[in-house]
Design a protein around this motif. Sequence first.
Motif, PDB file in Angstrom:
ATOM      1  N   PHE A 298      14.576   2.897   0.339  1.00 56.62           N
ATOM      2  CA  PHE A 298      13.623   2.417   1.346  1.00 56.62           C
ATOM      3  C   PHE A 298      12.624   1.450   0.733  1.00 56.62           C
ATOM      4  CE2 PHE A 298      15.256   6.280   3.214  1.00 56.62           C
ATOM      5  CZ  PHE A 298      15.459   5.893   4.519  1.00 56.62           C
TER       6      PHE A 298
ATOM      7  N   ALA B 279      10.997  -3.833   4.773  1.00 53.99           N
ATOM      8  CA  ALA B 279      10.380  -2.789   5.603  1.00 53.99           C
ATOM      9  C   ALA B 279      10.480  -3.150   7.075  1.00 53.99           C
ATOM     10  CB  ALA B 279       8.926  -2.601   5.193  1.00 53.99           C
TER      11      ALA B 279
ATOM     12  N   PRO C 245      13.008  -2.191  10.807  1.00 52.67           N
ATOM     13  CA  PRO C 245      13.964  -1.184  11.290  1.00 52.67           C
ATOM     14  C   PRO C 245      15.361  -1.404  10.708  1.00 52.67           C
ATOM     15  CG  PRO C 245      12.585  -1.920  13.093  1.00 52.67           C
ATOM     16  CD  PRO C 245      12.213  -2.767  11.910  1.00 52.67           C
TER      17      PRO C 245
ATOM     18  N   ALA D   2      15.476  -0.343   7.205  1.00 52.39           N
ATOM     19  CA  ALA D   2      15.391   1.114   7.100  1.00 52.39           C
ATOM     20  C   ALA D   2      16.750   1.753   7.347  1.00 52.39           C
ATOM     21  CB  ALA D   2      14.367   1.649   8.104  1.00 52.39           C
TER      22      ALA D   2
ATOM     23  N   LEU E 110      17.159  10.894  16.187  1.00 49.89           N
ATOM     24  CA  LEU E 110      16.022  10.078  15.736  1.00 49.89           C
ATOM     25  C   LEU E 110      16.195   8.626  16.191  1.00 49.89           C
ATOM     26  CD1 LEU E 110      13.404  10.071  14.098  1.00 49.89           C
ATOM     27  CD2 LEU E 110      14.739   9.412  12.107  1.00 49.89           C
TER      28      LEU E 110
ATOM     29  N   SER F  51      15.418   8.628  19.968  1.00 50.34           N
ATOM     30  CA  SER F  51      14.027   8.820  20.389  1.00 50.34           C
ATOM     31  C   SER F  51      13.121   7.702  19.877  1.00 50.34           C
ATOM     32  CB  SER F  51      13.504  10.191  19.950  1.00 50.34           C
ATOM     33  OG  SER F  51      13.547  10.311  18.560  1.00 50.34           O
TER      34      SER F  51
ATOM     35  N   SER G 211      14.175   4.708  20.006  1.00 57.94           N
ATOM     36  CA  SER G 211      14.662   3.574  20.759  1.00 57.94           C
ATOM     37  C   SER G 211      15.146   2.449  19.833  1.00 57.94           C
ATOM     38  CB  SER G 211      13.563   3.051  21.693  1.00 57.94           C
ATOM     39  OG  SER G 211      14.126   2.335  22.759  1.00 57.94           O
TER      40      SER G 211
ATOM     41  N   ASP H 172      12.620   1.210  25.987  1.00 56.05           N
ATOM     42  CA  ASP H 172      11.962   0.747  24.753  1.00 56.05           C
ATOM     43  C   ASP H 172      10.448   0.896  24.861  1.00 56.05           C
ATOM     44  OD1 ASP H 172      14.431   0.183  23.935  1.00 56.05           O
ATOM     45  OD2 ASP H 172      14.248  -2.003  24.001  1.00 56.05           O
TER      46      ASP H 172
ATOM     47  N   LYS I  31       9.355   4.736  25.321  1.00 55.56           N
ATOM     48  CA  LYS I  31       9.508   5.581  24.136  1.00 55.56           C
ATOM     49  C   LYS I  31       8.479   5.248  23.062  1.00 55.56           C
ATOM     50  CE  LYS I  31      14.422   6.638  24.652  1.00 55.56           C
ATOM     51  NZ  LYS I  31      15.782   6.297  24.180  1.00 55.56           N
TER      52      LYS I  31
ATOM     53  N   THR J 149       9.117   8.125   6.216  1.00 52.49           N
ATOM     54  CA  THR J 149       9.123   6.665   6.092  1.00 52.49           C
ATOM     55  C   THR J 149      10.178   6.056   7.017  1.00 52.49           C
ATOM     56  OG1 THR J 149       8.521   6.931   3.780  1.00 52.49           O
ATOM     57  CG2 THR J 149       9.326   4.771   4.448  1.00 52.49           C
ATOM     58  N   TYR J 150      11.343   6.685   7.046  1.00 54.52           N
ATOM     59  CA  TYR J 150      12.421   6.181   7.894  1.00 54.52           C
ATOM     60  C   TYR J 150      11.970   6.140   9.350  1.00 54.52           C
ATOM     61  CZ  TYR J 150      17.238   5.723   9.625  1.00 54.52           C
ATOM     62  OH  TYR J 150      18.389   5.288  10.225  1.00 54.52           O
ATOM     63  N   ALA J 151      11.359   7.261   9.812  1.00 57.39           N
ATOM     64  CA  ALA J 151      10.899   7.313  11.200  1.00 57.39           C
ATOM     65  C   ALA J 151       9.875   6.205  11.466  1.00 57.39           C
ATOM     66  CB  ALA J 151      10.309   8.682  11.508  1.00 57.39           C
TER      67      ALA J 151
ATOM     68  N   LEU K 196       9.443   3.292   9.820  1.00 51.80           N
ATOM     69  CA  LEU K 196      10.028   1.952   9.780  1.00 51.80           C
ATOM     70  C   LEU K 196      10.885   1.695  11.024  1.00 51.80           C
ATOM     71  CD1 LEU K 196      11.015   1.672   6.004  1.00 51.80           C
ATOM     72  CD2 LEU K 196       9.063   0.639   7.166  1.00 51.80           C
ATOM     73  N   LEU K 197      11.576   2.748  11.502  1.00 48.39           N
ATOM     74  CA  LEU K 197      12.381   2.571  12.721  1.00 48.39           C
ATOM     75  C   LEU K 197      11.487   2.210  13.897  1.00 48.39           C
ATOM     76  CD1 LEU K 197      15.091   5.404  12.835  1.00 48.39           C
ATOM     77  CD2 LEU K 197      15.415   2.976  12.429  1.00 48.39           C
ATOM     78  N   ARG K 198      10.234   2.697  13.852  1.00 47.02           N
ATOM     79  CA  ARG K 198       9.292   2.371  14.922  1.00 47.02           C
ATOM     80  C   ARG K 198       8.705   0.974  14.744  1.00 47.02           C
ATOM     81  NH1 ARG K 198       9.001   5.987  19.327  1.00 47.02           N
ATOM     82  NH2 ARG K 198       9.296   8.098  18.588  1.00 47.02           N
ATOM     83  N   GLY K 199       9.125   0.279  13.690  1.00 43.61           N
ATOM     84  CA  GLY K 199       8.679  -1.087  13.495  1.00 43.61           C
ATOM     85  C   GLY K 199       7.314  -1.210  12.841  1.00 43.61           C
TER      86      GLY K 199
ATOM     87  N   ARG L 140       4.956  -1.608   6.040  1.00 42.53           N
ATOM     88  CA  ARG L 140       5.136  -0.705   4.917  1.00 42.53           C
ATOM     89  C   ARG L 140       3.845   0.007   4.508  1.00 42.53           C
ATOM     90  NH1 ARG L 140       9.299  -0.344   1.563  1.00 42.53           N
ATOM     91  NH2 ARG L 140      10.113  -2.440   1.657  1.00 42.53           N
TER      92      ARG L 140
END
Lengths: 540, 304
Positions: free
Chosen positions: A295, A300, A302, A305, A374, A377, A379, B122, B125, B148-150, B152-155, B158
């Motif tokens: 990571f 950094a 989506p 990731a 994940l 949720s 999106s 989108d 959520k 961290t993954y969660a 970063l997935l949310r945009g 860092r």
Amino acid sequence: MVAQLVRLKLTLLVNTFRRSVWQTVGLVVASLYALGLVTTIVVAAVATGAYDPAAAGLVLTLGGALAVLGWWLIPVFLFGVDATLDPHRFVTFAIPRRTLLTGLALAACISVPGIATVLAALGSSLAWWRAPAVLPIALLSAALGVATCVVGSRAVTTALAPLLESRRYREVLAIVALAAVVLVGPAISSVMQALGVAEKEVDGSSVTVTVGGGEGLVRAAEQLAGIVAWTPFGAAWSLPATLYDGDRAAFAGRLAVALASLALLWLVWDRALARSLVTPAGGGRGSEARGLGWFGRFPATPLGAVAARCTTYWLRDPRYSGSLAIVPLLPIVLYVSGGASGVPIVLIVGPVVAWVLGFAVSNDVAYDYTAFALHVSTSTDGRTDRWGRALPVLLFGVPLVVLLVALSVVLTGRPDMLPALLGLSLGTLPLSLGVASAISSRFLYPVPKPGESPLKQPQGAAVATMVAQLLALLITAGLSVPAVGLTIWSVATGNIALGWAVLLVGPAVGIATLLVGIRIGARTYDRRAPELLQQVLSFP
Amino acid sequence: MARTGLVPGTDDRVGGHRYVGAMTAQAGPPPSGTRTSEPQGAPAAPPPDLGAALSLRGLWKRFGEKIAVKGMSLDVPAGSFYGLVGPNGAGKTTTLSMATGLLRPDFGTVHVRGTDLWQRPDEAKRGLGVLPDGVRLFDRLTGTQLITYAGLLRGMDRDTVASRTADLLRAFDLTKDANTYVVDYSAGMTKKIALASALIHAPGTLVLDEPFEAVDPVSAANIREILADYVASGGTVVVSSHVMDLVQRMCDHVAIIAEGQVLAAGTIDEVRGEQSLEDRFVDLVGGRSTGEGLGWLRSSSASS
């Protein structure tokens, strides 16, 4: 109590028929397959016994030893395959250990492989129908043999349970098993070749390899059976043949070996069970990793990731890393199997690995299992999800494939093939990835869950798996026609310029497929992400 | 107890709408025909409350023969601490899955602060933090990596992710396990790390399915404090549970559901009246047996 345990196992077996259509189909197919196998074994044994009892004795000893080996080793690798009567579940009942042991041993015979082994063992002892004096001993030895299988299997798994409960050991074992499965074929073929070659030299004549191999094989089998009959694996099975030969001393000795090993296995199982009943499952310290790992290396975003997560899984999850561990073995396998015929089969290693790596993401969401929630949720959109899964494969796949192509060209001394093979491999990787990315947001099929052995095939997966994989295979094959055709043309005519054409056409078609495939996959994903999640949630 | 530095999104209407009765079940015939917001023949539910943190209208879900959720309508006022209670199999998880975008309803609508979840997922959520029940985590990642993954997935960027990850690990008392792989976590730790992953983007509404299951009492107290802080600063929390006592102490609103329908909803006091929540629940759901006929279980008669 013993009868109750046996009845419990019977009920569990019958209940599998009620769980789902696919499981029923799977069980029926497995039963029919086992029935066919048993019938074949019994008929072959009876027929062989009629005209050549010595040969029958030989085959029964070796076959029986193989069955014992299978019963002992397979559960170690396919851990958790049959946990229906896990001794841990009986901890809270006050069952005397001797009763529990007897019950579990008998209950272990009640499963498709168990019933098949019992039937095959008893049936094949009919091979001695021409020698009525031996027949009772044959039936007895069959019972002894089956007992060795079952008790040994339980003893090994129970004794190794503390080891098998540690995640790390399980993962290493699983990868070792995977490698063993891959290497079995070439190992057998090279042994056969060695025997055939030896035979040819002895005879000094020009007999074909198969005939020569057959003769040598019989002699080797006789020697092997002689040794195996003195080990716990073959002692029980060799008893009737030894009696038939009239070798009293050997009979007594082998009977002693068989009985002693059974007693020892029983003792080991008893001790191990006693220990496991007072040691609760679980525990042990987990492994660690510092910092952010991948990571920290990917951007950094989506997309970065998802790519970082997938890279981590390729390296840390045996279901992925197992297939990576096989890659170095493939050139060896192909080199050995090509060695005899003189055809440089090893040259296909680059394209084959490219195809396999690309295809590996064709069921990625099922590998995520319910952790995929994940992505739903948060999106995460289809483009991010699809590219994130494809990127790591491209990043380590391209150098890997180039290396393999270079290696295969050097091994075979065919530098003229380099451009064509590079083109084919570098084309197949994105092509296969593109098809997999499109397919995988439409078709999911059950795979081993996180933490399960990569060798374990979930029940009921067979048909659905085959349809999805066949479809992907057909599309990939169709799109590969230009590059493969040009390569064959180049090889056939010896035209090197055509090889350079492959280097252009292959990657061009491949990259186009990747872009289109991910586009299609992403669109389907955006429409169906919650449905994909519900589908993995419904996996048995 | 360290504050997590999480200030929930946009809300400023603490304890906004409170109303009872209107959201009791809209039972109608089983759904048929085309997708509409309400099954045909059912009495029309009031339009969705666009100011509510979560507004469910006429949700139906059928699994094969079984209808799990039958016309569920529910409003979760912004700024409330909302408990969803019901016996096993009442449809809690199904409802919450539909309310968070994990399960597409057969009929009905979900609005998250006025945004239609199933029309504009989108956007909707983005304001939701979700702790689903019965799903695994990406457990080949370490605790730090998973949060961290969660993030970063949310945009998120860092630096924000890094500082909030550290805050969350501290708040959930997971700092010393930050570098351990999640697969080696205990059940309670797994719950906590999942909750931390759901909080990283400071959502306006948290939807937690059974957040206290398998969590030890000390951790549970920690989590309760974090959630109470979060509500006090304007966030909305929806929890499902079947521990009535916990809901009564922790939540300000409650909905009792059974067999896929709402039996009662409103503030705790409105729902329970003079009784304890547990007694009210048992009254509404019914089916309690008296425990007679177990006379032999008494130790005084153990000799028999």
